[in-house]
Design a protein around this motif. Structure first.
Motif, PDB file in Angstrom:
ATOM      1  N   VAL A  46      98.192  42.546  44.612  1.00  0.00           N
ATOM      2  CA  VAL A  46      98.357  41.297  43.872  1.00  0.00           C
ATOM      3  C   VAL A  46      97.534  40.233  44.579  1.00  0.00           C
ATOM      4  N   CYS A  91      96.828  36.306  45.317  1.00  0.00           N
ATOM      5  CA  CYS A  91      97.637  35.081  45.330  1.00  0.00           C
ATOM      6  C   CYS A  91      96.763  33.879  45.659  1.00  0.00           C
ATOM      7  N   ARG A 120      99.403  33.680  40.910  1.00  0.00           N
ATOM      8  CA  ARG A 120      99.218  35.059  41.349  1.00  0.00           C
ATOM      9  C   ARG A 120      98.948  35.937  40.140  1.00  0.00           C
ATOM     10  N   THR A 121      98.260  37.023  40.371  1.00  0.00           N
ATOM     11  CA  THR A 121      97.930  37.937  39.290  1.00  0.00           C
ATOM     12  C   THR A 121      99.056  38.930  39.078  1.00  0.00           C
ATOM     13  N   GLU A 122      98.969  39.643  37.979  1.00  0.00           N
ATOM     14  CA  GLU A 122      99.835  40.796  37.800  1.00  0.00           C
ATOM     15  C   GLU A 122      99.372  41.896  38.758  1.00  0.00           C
ATOM     16  N   GLN A 123     100.233  42.852  38.999  1.00  0.00           N
ATOM     17  CA  GLN A 123      99.902  43.927  39.927  1.00  0.00           C
ATOM     18  C   GLN A 123      98.770  44.791  39.368  1.00  0.00           C
TER      19      GLN A 123
END
Length: 793
Positions: free
Chosen positions: A101, A103, A112-115
């Motif tokens: 991820v 951040c 933050r991004t998605e996984q």
């Protein structure tokens, strides 16, 4: 997004700020690879939308990625601004599916991004360099394979230059080098030069060059120490650059003096930010062996050893906390005879992973051995990080055969060191003179050797041989276990350059004896150290736990490799070289007895509490027909020295290092009693020349310590006082000193202990008058074999 990113680029080029009021957003993330080989580089390119004025200040804009390996373990890698992009670089160390991820955090908010995920595939890469868990004197890779550093300093060059030097070192079997982040090479912060914009604003031109250097190191199989700071940056005396340092208050920085760099909170914050960027941009690389925090702190202005240690502890702990790839950490000092060669408080810090030493001298073999004896006590990997005959440019060019270089490499190899000695002068000497064959020969000898867990110990001996038809002494260094080992036999005359000397003679019938090896048979190889070839092989049986070996004829030096081929009985002792040269005849050492003090010794120059009239003759050393008398006592904390000197004119016009030029007394001590003729006094870490002057320029007694490669801490610890006689019937002076036992390397005072010792006086009666130096024992002051013995009772 385009507006914000364009503003960021505009900021870097012009210094204009990005307008506030925009939330922190991660717009996109792209990967350089969807399947990353183990220990190779995953690079994420990240587009962000965020307000900031300085992309290099993590308090304004902080980008990082959280990586989770297939076992579920999570680590965080900081990101960095590369202009115009933001990136995260990471090296996976476990095969399988990884998740991550990205951040972003600013003062205005966070995002933050998605996984996301990627696959780590198998590879042949060995990984990062670690201190060996099984044998902490040595290094190994993450995959468990052994790493013994062999190479040279290549601290700066053009990119074509780096390629040229790296290629030659690879051909010669080298695997190590050292790169400086100086302002003329790959520095990030400075005040002058292309791309530099002061403190906290990094030079992306230099960063781009270091990217390419890292790639070249990988291409040529070299691992390097990245030197973050060098001494000149905080010096006004040695390679001075303090005036141009962006940390200098005169340049807008937080430091009024060089020492403030180590204590000022703002300075420390800026350095941590810089280290964060360095780790973010280059920490992915296994080819970076270590972060070297400083080059030669010895020459920093007015360095305080306590402050030095506290700074290293703080910074090393910080680095360990943010570097997910756990690169090794080190620093470096330079050996001098008028200061200090290292700060023991720094080497004792657990986060400092290995030690190194720098030394420039004609007598490289003694220097290599002396430095090893000094550094081995820290129980960490150690090697000589810089070595040369002189620190002045051009000196080594005369040595066309590389005698000093050759000797340094082979001498260090015969010590239980984590790596080999690393010469300087890559550009002005080694490459122009094509000296790489010295490494090629050593690399052949070293092929397949793994030092870990062998229990190797170094020993030295004098070896009898035939030279010019006469029986003559040579020297041998051996690195041995009871089952195997290596020995280097050499004529010391050929370990250094000497103009105009003839072709070296053949050396015949050199005989070495190794005591206490396991009983059995041994395969013995004799190596030409200049060509890297085996000259002869023999099978030799040991007798009574000893092994006698006669070498075939050679010139200058020869190496011997010994491996047990048949075991019959284990030895109960540790193998060691034995002298094959008979002891000198007709020389009897003087002796003086050291007894425990029965009363408190007050260091005030008054010797009344010594009760000298009660001393036996064996407790007194008389110099210059009794005109000077020396006495010694000890207690749990101190070794005490007293001297009474008859002198009709007491001179004391000097101060500091020059106090020896006038009247004074000297104590020469071999604290371990091991300064044989092979390891002469100036390079033995347990040997000191302590000078105490009754008068100095300021009218007080003075102390200075010489010869040892770490003299300043002892000089600072000694308490001394004097009294100059005002009696017209008896002129002269008395001197008294307390020398802390703990400050003398290797000193242990217990009944039955025997140390090497000498006493001397310096005498001068006028500014232009004759200067005399009179020794108690022997004639050559720095030859500890001529000194007397100090027997503890």
């Amino acid at each position: 997004m385009k507006t914000i990113m364009a503003a960021a680029v505009f900021f870097f080029l012009t210094g204009a700020s990005v307008s506030a009021g925009t939330e922190a957003k991660i717009i996109s993330v792209s990967e350089n690879l969807s399947e990353v080989p183990k220990f190779e580089k995953l690079e994420l390119t990240v587009a962000i939308e965020a307000p900031y004025t300085n992309p290099f200040d993590p308090e304004e804009v902080d980008l990082a990625a959280e990586f989770t390996d297939p076992s579920g373990k999570t680590s965080v890698m900081p990101g960095f601004y590369s202009g115009p992009d933001w990136k995260v670089r990471f090296s996976p160390d476990l095969e399988g599916e990884w998740k991550y991820v990205v951040c972003l955090k600013t003062k205005e908010g966070a995002g933050r991004t998605e996984q996301k995920s990627f696959k780590c595939a198998a590879s042949q890469a060995k990984g990062f360099i670690r201190v060996s868990k099984a044998d902490p004197k040595y290094f190994e890779f993450t995959d468990g394979s052994f790493y013994y550093p062999v190479g040279e300093n290549i601290c700066w060059a053009s990119l074509p230059g780096f390629r040229k030097y790296f290629a030659e070192m690879q051909k010669a079997g080298g695997n190590w080098t050292r790169i400086w982040m100086s302002n003329w090479e790959a520095g990030l912060e400075w005040t002058k030069g292309s791309g530099y914009r002061g403190l906290g604003k990094y030079n992306l031109e230099k960063a781009d060059k270091l990217d390419k250097i890292v790639d070249l190191a990988k291409e040529y199989g070299l691992y390097f120490q990245l030197v973050i700071n060098h001494h000149g940056q905080l010096s006004t005396k040695v390679n001075p650059q303090w005036d141009d340092n962006p940390y200098n208050a005169k340049n807008g920085g937080p430091c009024k003096s060089p020492q403030d760099f180590f204590t000022d909170p703002e300075a420390k914050k800026h350095f941590k930010n810089r280290m964060r960027y360095i780790i973010a941009r280059w920490g992915y690389s296994p080819n970076i062996m270590a972060w070297e925090l400083w080059n030669e702190l010895t020459f920093v202005d007015d360095l305080d050893l306590g402050t030095d240690a506290a700074w290293h502890k703080e910074m090393a702990s910080y680095i360990k906390g943010i570097d997910p790839h756990r690169h090794l950490i080190t620093t470096s000092y330079a050996g001098t005879f008028h200061g200090y060669g290292f700060n023991g408080k720094v080497w004792e810090i657990p986060e400092i992973d290995f030690t190194q030493f720098h030394m420039y001298t004609q007598d490289v073999v003694s220097a290599v051995i002396g430095a090893y004896r000094l550094m081995d006590r820290f129980d960490k990997p150690y090697f000589m990080g810089e070595i040369g005959t002189d620190s002045s440019d051009g000196v080594d060019k005369k040595d066309a055969d590389g005698a000093y270089l050759h000797s340094a490499l082979w001498a260090e190899y015969m010590l239980a060191c984590g790596g080999n000695a690393m010469p300087w002068w890559w550009d002005s000497y080694i490459h122009p003179k094509n000296m790489y064959y010295h490494w090629a020969a050593l690399s052949e000898f070293n092929r397949g050797v793994d030092r870990r867990g062998k229990g190797y110990r170094t020993s030295t001996a004098r070896v009898l041989a035939e030279v010019y038809g006469l029986r003559s002494p040579l020297f041998a260094m051996g690195l041995m276990s009871n089952k195997e080992g290596f020995v280097w036999v050499f004529d010391p005359k050929w370990t250094k350059y000497e103009a105009g000397r003839p072709e070296p003679p053949f050396i015949k019938d050199a005989a070495i004896r190794i005591n206490w090896v396991d009983r059995g048979k041994y395969s013995v190889e004799f190596w030409d150290t200049w060509k890297g070839t085996v000259v002869e092989r023999q099978e030799i049986a040991s007798d009574d736990n000893g092994l006698d070996i006669v070498l075939p004829a050679f010139k200058r030096d020869m190496a011997v490799k010994i491996i047990q081929s048949e075991m019959k009985a284990a030895s109960g002792k540790k193998a060691a070289l034995a002298d094959t040269v008979p002891a000198a005849i007709g020389f009897t050492r003087k002796e003086i007895v050291l007894k425990k003090a029965k009363q408190h010794i007050k260091v005030d120059g008054d010797l009344s509490e010594w009760y000298i009239s009660d001393f036996s003759g064996s407790q007194t050393a008389s110099v210059d027909k009794g005109s000077a008398k020396f006495y010694m006592l000890y207690d749990k904390e101190n070794l005490y020295l007293a001297a009474a000197v008859d002198d009709d004119i007491v001179m004391g016009d000097q101060s500091g290092v020059d106090i020896w030029r006038d009247d004074g007394v000297e104590l020469w001590i071999d604290a371990k009693g091991d300064a044989d003729v092979f390891n002469n006094m100036p390079f033995n870490p347990g040997c000191y020349q302590i000078n105490i002057a009754p008068l100095t320029k300021d009218g007080k007694a003075g102390v200075y310590v010489y010869r040892n490669i770490n003299t300043r801490p002892l000089a600072d610890a000694i308490r001394a006082a004097s009294k100059v006689s005002s009696d017209p019937k008896r002129s002269g002076y008395s001197v008294e000193a307390a020398i802390p036992i703990s400050a003398v390397n290797g000193l242990e005072l217990r009944e039955g202990k025997v140390l090497g010792v000498n006493f001397s006086i310096t005498d001068k009666d006028s500014a232009k008058g004759e200067w005399r130096h009179i020794m108690w024992s022997g004639k050559q002051e720095d030859d500890a074999t001529q000194w007397g013995r100090l027997k503890v009772k």
